[in-house]
Design a protein around this motif. Sequence first.
Motif, PDB file in Angstrom:
ATOM      1  N   ALA A  25       0.804  -1.227   0.000  1.00  0.00           N
ATOM      2  CA  ALA A  25       0.000   0.000   0.000  1.00  0.00           C
ATOM      3  C   ALA A  25       0.836   1.276   0.000  1.00  0.00           C
ATOM      4  O   ALA A  25       0.287   2.372  -0.013  1.00  0.00           O
ATOM      5  N   THR A  78      -5.013   4.941   7.793  1.00  0.00           N
ATOM      6  CA  THR A  78      -5.846   5.966   8.436  1.00  0.00           C
ATOM      7  C   THR A  78      -6.936   6.393   7.462  1.00  0.00           C
ATOM      8  O   THR A  78      -6.642   6.730   6.316  1.00  0.00           O
ATOM      9  N   HIS A  79      -8.180   6.376   7.929  1.00  0.00           N
ATOM     10  CA  HIS A  79      -9.300   6.699   7.035  1.00  0.00           C
ATOM     11  C   HIS A  79      -9.971   8.017   7.401  1.00  0.00           C
ATOM     12  O   HIS A  79     -11.057   8.322   6.928  1.00  0.00           O
ATOM     13  N   THR A  81     -11.534  11.407   7.595  1.00  0.00           N
ATOM     14  CA  THR A  81     -12.011  12.315   6.552  1.00  0.00           C
ATOM     15  C   THR A  81     -13.250  13.029   7.069  1.00  0.00           C
ATOM     16  O   THR A  81     -13.770  12.668   8.124  1.00  0.00           O
ATOM     17  N   ARG A  85     -13.880  18.820   3.740  1.00  0.00           N
ATOM     18  CA  ARG A  85     -12.576  18.966   4.383  1.00  0.00           C
ATOM     19  C   ARG A  85     -11.701  19.867   3.503  1.00  0.00           C
ATOM     20  O   ARG A  85     -11.718  19.756   2.295  1.00  0.00           O
ATOM     21  N   GLY A 118      -8.393   7.877  -3.248  1.00  0.00           N
ATOM     22  CA  GLY A 118      -8.166   7.729  -1.794  1.00  0.00           C
ATOM     23  C   GLY A 118      -9.321   8.394  -1.078  1.00  0.00           C
ATOM     24  O   GLY A 118      -9.159   9.287  -0.253  1.00  0.00           O
ATOM     25  N   GLU A 124     -15.590  13.022   0.773  1.00  0.00           N
ATOM     26  CA  GLU A 124     -14.982  13.934  -0.200  1.00  0.00           C
ATOM     27  C   GLU A 124     -15.749  13.889  -1.527  1.00  0.00           C
ATOM     28  O   GLU A 124     -16.057  14.922  -2.125  1.00  0.00           O
ATOM     29  N   ASP A 150     -10.704   3.790  -3.457  1.00  0.00           N
ATOM     30  CA  ASP A 150      -9.823   3.627  -2.295  1.00  0.00           C
ATOM     31  C   ASP A 150      -9.265   2.203  -2.341  1.00  0.00           C
ATOM     32  O   ASP A 150      -9.895   1.303  -2.906  1.00  0.00           O
ATOM     33  N   LEU A 206      -9.297   0.722  -5.772  1.00  0.00           N
ATOM     34  CA  LEU A 206      -8.133   0.907  -6.647  1.00  0.00           C
ATOM     35  C   LEU A 206      -6.921   1.200  -5.768  1.00  0.00           C
ATOM     36  O   LEU A 206      -6.989   2.035  -4.877  1.00  0.00           O
ATOM     37  N   ASN A 207      -5.843   0.460  -6.027  1.00  0.00           N
ATOM     38  CA  ASN A 207      -4.587   0.697  -5.319  1.00  0.00           C
ATOM     39  C   ASN A 207      -3.762   1.689  -6.133  1.00  0.00           C
ATOM     40  O   ASN A 207      -3.403   1.400  -7.283  1.00  0.00           O
ATOM     41  N   LEU A 208      -3.447   2.830  -5.543  1.00  0.00           N
ATOM     42  CA  LEU A 208      -2.702   3.860  -6.276  1.00  0.00           C
ATOM     43  C   LEU A 208      -1.273   3.427  -6.597  1.00  0.00           C
ATOM     44  O   LEU A 208      -0.603   4.072  -7.393  1.00  0.00           O
ATOM     45  N   ARG A 225      -6.065  13.694  -1.717  1.00  0.00           N
ATOM     46  CA  ARG A 225      -5.706  14.498  -0.549  1.00  0.00           C
ATOM     47  C   ARG A 225      -5.515  13.613   0.686  1.00  0.00           C
ATOM     48  O   ARG A 225      -6.320  12.728   0.969  1.00  0.00           O
ATOM     49  N   ASN A 226      -4.439  13.881   1.391  1.00  0.00           N
ATOM     50  CA  ASN A 226      -4.152  13.168   2.647  1.00  0.00           C
ATOM     51  C   ASN A 226      -3.984  11.667   2.437  1.00  0.00           C
ATOM     52  O   ASN A 226      -4.371  10.864   3.272  1.00  0.00           O
TER      53      ASN A 226
HETATM   54  C1  LIG Z   1      -6.754   9.909   5.510  1.00  0.00           C
HETATM   55  S1  LIG Z   1      -7.781   9.188   4.268  1.00  0.00           S
HETATM   56  C2  LIG Z   1      -8.090  10.628   3.237  1.00  0.00           C
HETATM   57  C3  LIG Z   1      -9.501  10.676   2.720  1.00  0.00           C
HETATM   58  C4  LIG Z   1      -9.837  11.920   1.893  1.00  0.00           C
HETATM   59  N1  LIG Z   1      -9.086  11.956   0.667  1.00  0.00           N
HETATM   60  C5  LIG Z   1      -9.622  13.172   2.691  1.00  0.00           C
HETATM   61  O1  LIG Z   1      -8.680  13.927   2.432  1.00  0.00           O
HETATM   62  O2  LIG Z   1     -10.410  13.421   3.611  1.00  0.00           O
HETATM   63  C6  LIG Z   1      -6.567   8.280   3.313  1.00  0.00           C
HETATM   64  C7  LIG Z   1      -7.177   7.185   2.461  1.00  0.00           C
HETATM   65  O3  LIG Z   1      -6.188   6.742   1.534  1.00  0.00           O
HETATM   66  C8  LIG Z   1      -6.364   5.360   1.340  1.00  0.00           C
HETATM   67  N2  LIG Z   1      -5.126   4.767   0.816  1.00  0.00           N
HETATM   68  C9  LIG Z   1      -3.978   4.515   1.480  1.00  0.00           C
HETATM   69  N3  LIG Z   1      -3.097   3.911   0.675  1.00  0.00           N
HETATM   70  C10 LIG Z   1      -3.696   3.787  -0.541  1.00  0.00           C
HETATM   71  C11 LIG Z   1      -3.290   3.227  -1.775  1.00  0.00           C
HETATM   72  N4  LIG Z   1      -2.081   2.689  -1.947  1.00  0.00           N
HETATM   73  N5  LIG Z   1      -4.171   3.266  -2.799  1.00  0.00           N
HETATM   74  C12 LIG Z   1      -5.397   3.812  -2.646  1.00  0.00           C
HETATM   75  N6  LIG Z   1      -5.837   4.346  -1.496  1.00  0.00           N
HETATM   76  C13 LIG Z   1      -4.990   4.331  -0.446  1.00  0.00           C
HETATM   77  C14 LIG Z   1      -6.721   4.841   2.729  1.00  0.00           C
HETATM   78  O4  LIG Z   1      -7.380   3.588   2.665  1.00  0.00           O
HETATM   79  C15 LIG Z   1      -7.581   5.970   3.280  1.00  0.00           C
HETATM   80  O5  LIG Z   1      -8.959   5.709   3.138  1.00  0.00           O
END
Ligand SMILES: C[S@@+](CC[C@H](N)C(=O)[O-])C[C@H]1O[C@@H](n2cnc3c(N)ncnc32)[C@H](O)[C@@H]1O
Length: 280
Positions: A25, A78-79, A81, A85, A118, A124, A150, A206-208, A225-226
């Motif tokens: 991840a 960390t989820h 949100t 935001r 994400g 969001e 995500d 989707l895994n980024l 974001r984040n």
């Molecule tokens: C802190 S939340 C941010 C949510 C929203 N974008 C915001 O700013 O409020 C981070 C999200 O990124 C996702 N995430 C982490 N690694 C990721 C990856 N490799 N591919 C896709 N999503 C990922 C996590 O599962 C999590 O839900």
Amino acid sequence: MLAIHQESLSSSDFERIAAYVFCRAGLRLTDNKRSMVEGRLRHRLKALKLATFEAYTDYVFGPQGQLESVYLVESLTTHKTHFFREQQHFDYLRQHYLPLWVDRPNNASRTLKVWSAGCSTGEEAYSLAMLLLEWNQYHQKIKFEVYATDISRAVVVKAVNGLYREAEVSDVPLALRQKYFLRSVANTNVVKMGPELQSCVSFGTLNLLNDHYTLPGRFDIIFCRNVLIYFDRPTEEKVINQLCRKLKPQGHLFLGHSESITGLNVPLDTLGATTYKLKG
Ligand SMILES: C[S@@+](CC[C@H](N)C(=O)[O-])C[C@H]1O[C@@H](n2cnc3c(N)ncnc32)[C@H](O)[C@@H]1O
């Protein structure tokens, strides 16, 4: 019995876990995160009735561990949100981006494509959809689609269900809540995203870190974001370059408040703090 779940995480088990979540991840776990990892994984030991972290790592990385490896990543991500935001990005879209979009004659027949990458539990993406629905009420209408993805299936399921506790929607202005949300008759503490709002957003996993993003076409706006904050710099650079390949000409990328492209080799011009436009 007491010894069970009091076991601590050895540095070799921590390193195995850290190496795995980094590879899977992009999540960077430095040694000072060891007690956080220990705390978050303790409930997994309990659920699996395992006495030690060593038994847990053997299980998760063994032949039976595929499903557990999903829970492992879930537990350490960390989820956090909330709706609207980092309000300045929504203001930027309303005040600068959308007026310019409707002024371009070719855009009348185009669909504005937006991606929340994400997206966590969906706040969001629903905020973006509300912003666009509101725009359409008072200005020249824009055809639009919002995609939201995500890595975590669990958060995507929550996003698709569109059910939130009253406290989770408190950042949404009352007028918007009345227009776009439904209230449960059975449980007044629960709010559901209304059908108009839900029909605007398509969710998926989707895994980024993937080499190819299996989303159709390219986007005018990407919110990521984040998310990158948990990656190391080479991974951030790789992911931002991948996101840039999914942007249309003039496409905009929005990052989180503590993320930036400074020092990264990426084809973006800076428009403002955490707001970028594809070069060229
Ligand atoms: C802190 S939340 C941010 C949510 C929203 N974008 C915001 O700013 O409020 C981070 C999200 O990124 C996702 N995430 C982490 N690694 C990721 C990856 N490799 N591919 C896709 N999503 C990922 C996590 O599962 C999590 O839900």
